[in-house]
Design an enzyme around this catalytic site. Sequence first.
Site, mmCIF file in Angstrom:
data_model
loop_
_atom_site.group_PDB
_atom_site.id
_atom_site.type_symbol
_atom_site.label_atom_id
_atom_site.label_comp_id
_atom_site.label_asym_id
_atom_site.label_seq_id
_atom_site.Cartn_x
_atom_site.Cartn_y
_atom_site.Cartn_z
ATOM 1 N N GLU A 94 0.925 -1.429 -0.232
ATOM 2 C CA GLU A 94 -0.177 0.139 0.268
ATOM 3 C C GLU A 94 0.512 1.018 -0.232
ATOM 4 O O GLU A 94 1.970 1.611 0.641
ATOM 5 C CB GLU A 94 -0.962 0.340 1.417
ATOM 6 C CG GLU A 94 -1.828 -1.427 0.820
ATOM 7 C CD GLU A 94 -2.917 -1.756 2.479
ATOM 8 O OE1 GLU A 94 -3.883 -2.120 1.886
ATOM 9 O OE2 GLU A 94 -2.696 -1.225 3.823
ATOM 10 N N CYS A 107 4.262 8.554 0.931
ATOM 11 C CA CYS A 107 4.037 7.691 1.858
ATOM 12 C C CYS A 107 4.040 6.607 1.525
ATOM 13 O O CYS A 107 3.292 5.342 0.819
ATOM 14 C CB CYS A 107 2.937 8.139 2.586
ATOM 15 S SG CYS A 107 3.235 6.590 3.683
ATOM 16 N N CYS A 114 6.160 -6.562 6.532
ATOM 17 C CA CYS A 114 7.362 -6.447 7.513
ATOM 18 C C CYS A 114 8.078 -7.396 8.255
ATOM 19 O O CYS A 114 7.060 -7.682 9.020
ATOM 20 C CB CYS A 114 7.139 -5.291 8.122
ATOM 21 S SG CYS A 114 8.396 -4.060 9.097
ATOM 22 N N CYS A 118 6.551 -4.928 15.376
ATOM 23 C CA CYS A 118 6.211 -4.036 16.643
ATOM 24 C C CYS A 118 4.861 -4.818 17.423
ATOM 25 O O CYS A 118 4.076 -4.402 16.509
ATOM 26 C CB CYS A 118 6.043 -2.880 16.454
ATOM 27 S SG CYS A 118 8.272 -1.777 15.908
ATOM 28 N N CYS A 121 1.579 -2.262 15.974
ATOM 29 C CA CYS A 121 1.240 -1.671 13.848
ATOM 30 C C CYS A 121 0.852 -2.769 13.367
ATOM 31 O O CYS A 121 1.138 -4.167 13.564
ATOM 32 C CB CYS A 121 2.995 -2.111 13.588
ATOM 33 S SG CYS A 121 3.009 -1.232 11.978
ATOM 34 N N CYS A 340 -0.454 5.759 10.072
ATOM 35 C CA CYS A 340 0.127 5.274 10.190
ATOM 36 C C CYS A 340 -0.715 3.911 11.673
ATOM 37 O O CYS A 340 -0.514 4.287 12.065
ATOM 38 C CB CYS A 340 0.985 6.355 11.211
ATOM 39 S SG CYS A 340 1.543 7.800 10.662
HETATM 40 N N1 SAH Z 1 9.808 0.562 9.964
HETATM 41 C C1 SAH Z 1 9.588 1.626 9.439
HETATM 42 C C2 SAH Z 1 8.960 2.107 8.464
HETATM 43 C C3 SAH Z 1 7.029 2.643 9.267
HETATM 44 S S1 SAH Z 1 6.596 4.277 9.300
HETATM 45 C C4 SAH Z 1 9.919 2.740 11.041
HETATM 46 O O1 SAH Z 1 9.533 1.953 11.966
HETATM 47 O O2 SAH Z 1 10.264 3.666 10.849
HETATM 48 C C5 SAH Z 1 5.385 3.985 10.351
HETATM 49 C C6 SAH Z 1 5.744 4.787 11.714
HETATM 50 O O3 SAH Z 1 4.176 4.439 12.341
HETATM 51 C C7 SAH Z 1 6.570 4.303 12.184
HETATM 52 O O4 SAH Z 1 6.951 5.542 12.406
HETATM 53 C C8 SAH Z 1 5.752 3.670 12.936
HETATM 54 O O5 SAH Z 1 6.069 3.163 14.655
HETATM 55 C C9 SAH Z 1 4.355 4.079 13.878
HETATM 56 N N2 SAH Z 1 3.060 3.655 13.310
HETATM 57 C C10 SAH Z 1 3.061 2.166 13.428
HETATM 58 N N3 SAH Z 1 2.000 1.767 14.452
HETATM 59 C C11 SAH Z 1 0.921 2.888 14.813
HETATM 60 C C12 SAH Z 1 -0.216 3.141 14.878
HETATM 61 N N4 SAH Z 1 -0.946 1.887 15.704
HETATM 62 N N5 SAH Z 1 -0.510 3.890 15.027
HETATM 63 C C13 SAH Z 1 -0.077 5.477 14.800
HETATM 64 N N6 SAH Z 1 1.896 5.193 14.930
HETATM 65 C C14 SAH Z 1 2.351 3.689 14.143
#
Ligand code: SAH
Length: 349
Positions: A94, A107, A114, A118, A121, A340
């Site tokens: 996406e 974005c 992935c 985390c 996420c 995000c």
């Molecule tokens: N793997 C990389 C790129 C992904 S960026 C990284 O982690 O930086 C996606 C961003 O959204 C990251 O900062 C991640 O921590 C954040 N993120 C992930 N799940 C989220 C959620 N449920 N709500 C808000 N931010 C989230």
Amino acid sequence: MQDAKKDIRSLSQEAMIQFFESHGEKAFRAKQVYQWLWQKAASSFDEMTNLSKSTRALLETHFTFKLLEVDLMQRSKDGTIKNAVKLHDGAMVESVLIPTEKRITACVSSQVGCSLDCTFCATASLKRMRNLDPDEIYDQVVVIDRQGREYFDRPLTNIVFMGMGEPLLNYNNVLAAIDKITDPKGLGMSPRRITLSTIGVPKLIKKMADDEVKFGLAISLHSAIEEKRAKLMPLAHRSTTLADLRESLQYWYAKTGKGVTFEYVIWRGINDQEEDAIALAKFCGAIPTKVNIIQYNPIDNGPYTQASQEAVDMYKRVLEDRRIIATVRHSRGQDIDAACGQLANKQGE
Ligand code: SAH
């Protein structure tokens, strides 16, 4: 023999010159084709109107056109566009267009799924995993550039590697894509308008500094307290400690002269106390930093909830008292799961 044809987009300009010369055509045709491919984002040979019909036919017999296909485009009520993109092998990723008054931001994803886990996420729940090729990354950008012009009358202004995947775990392809995006023969975009977001892999942060990259760096921090970060981001923790991360950021700053942005979500009962904010402020002391406080976007079955406004205000106060710039970022496109951490190929279920 369809399958034996090469993708025209995999050819360098030099290889294209050779092709034309060996077929009795002028070398400058290669330049024209290259422009169609990488500047004008053509999606078929027929669009290449400054080539004669016979030249187009020659290309057609020798090459295929492997372009990304937008399987589904969804528009949020706030204007955000989410593309579910189908790759040549059927895998899906996406990418999101985020419009603001001044910017059109793309974005983009760097991996299918992935490999990190985390706990907050949605992308982490996807099983299928592979790295994207440079062109698959580049094409997401081209698609969004077109959509910006079509729906907002404006071209793309910024790119963030904040879609699916961990860009540093696909280092070579991500850097190759950025090279093409910034190359005047490609999109010619300034690297200052590109931000790579990572969980922070110290060895690769140092490598980027050594490679003298010119784009911006954002780190998904979420906690500056070791045990808490370990719970939130178990694999990030396995590959690095906060001390190593800090040291690699100092190396980055020393070599590039550039600070970093920390992305930070504040969750109720997890990291919403003053000690959390103070630990973050201390961590920020290592190099010039900015903090982006991101609103939590709930994911299915997740145990987390967004912290209170008071907690967010407390963080801002603690950071600003120490002259650290903190901005609160409100997520866009939540209604279509484009915000995000919400990218999880849901439309495919
Ligand atoms: N793997 C990389 C790129 C992904 S960026 C990284 O982690 O930086 C996606 C961003 O959204 C990251 O900062 C991640 O921590 C954040 N993120 C992930 N799940 C989220 C959620 N449920 N709500 C808000 N931010 C989230």
